[in-house]
Design an enzyme around this catalytic site. Sequence first.
Site, PDB file in Angstrom:
ATOM      1  N   GLY A  90       0.802  -1.218   0.000  1.00  0.00           N
ATOM      2  CA  GLY A  90       0.000   0.000   0.000  1.00  0.00           C
ATOM      3  C   GLY A  90       0.830   1.260   0.000  1.00  0.00           C
ATOM      4  CG  ASP A 203       1.009  11.491   2.033  1.00  0.00           C
ATOM      5  OD1 ASP A 203       0.594  10.384   1.643  1.00  0.00           O
ATOM      6  OD2 ASP A 203       0.883  11.891   3.187  1.00  0.00           O
TER       7      ASP A 203
END
Length: 235
Positions: A90, A203
Amino acid sequence: MPTPHIEAQKGEIAERVLLPGDPLRAKFIAENFLENAKQFNSVRGMLGFTGSYKGEKVSVMGTGMGIPSISIYAHELIAEYGAKKLIRVGTAGSLNANVKIRDLVIAQAAATTSSIVRNDYPQFDLPMMADFGLLDRAYHTAEKLGMTSHVGGVLSSDLFYGDIDQLALGKLGFQAVEMEAAGLYYLGAKHQVATLAIMTISDSLVTGEETTSEERQATFTDMMQVGLETLLDER
Ligand code: HPA
């Protein structure tokens, strides 16, 4: 044999399972990395496929986002379909200046804001840990592929939009925040099967940088390679 959330028959799901959060990523993996992939689930759109990778039977299935969702699928895969090695693939947000966007984080352990472990074992502060065999193989596979990887702690948060100071854990050396690893590791411990979570950094909570969707796709493809090679582990 079908469970409330998976319509497969017994034997249609492999002992080795790759778990992306996004069911369309599961489809992408099946179409691009597996041979003779056959879909075994579409209940709630949570697509699952079984095929072969380097001659070994491998399944790939979406989990949805967050510990409640991954816990439903991982429980049924393990307890009802006999999954023995489960690897989450992920994305995560960096909590640490050393961990840059696009890097790979291999979660050695996962802290959590979830009460899943506390509910069952209120007398302990238990660490949720990865299987060492899978961890070791993932690390060396990433190294061989030339990926920058970090092995360490992650936070599995219950809230994507929360107000707690997640960066405080970065100061303790934790590397990234995501939303599923601790749930998967808890189920691995409970059922004595091997679990691992590997994430690419999408991020940074430190710098505010974000990857583009093209960058996410490219790093995702490298990570798939690590996940699939790691699933071939014989231990
Ligand atoms: N928080 C939680 N999960 C995530 C994040 C985040 O910032 N980035 C990618 N997955």
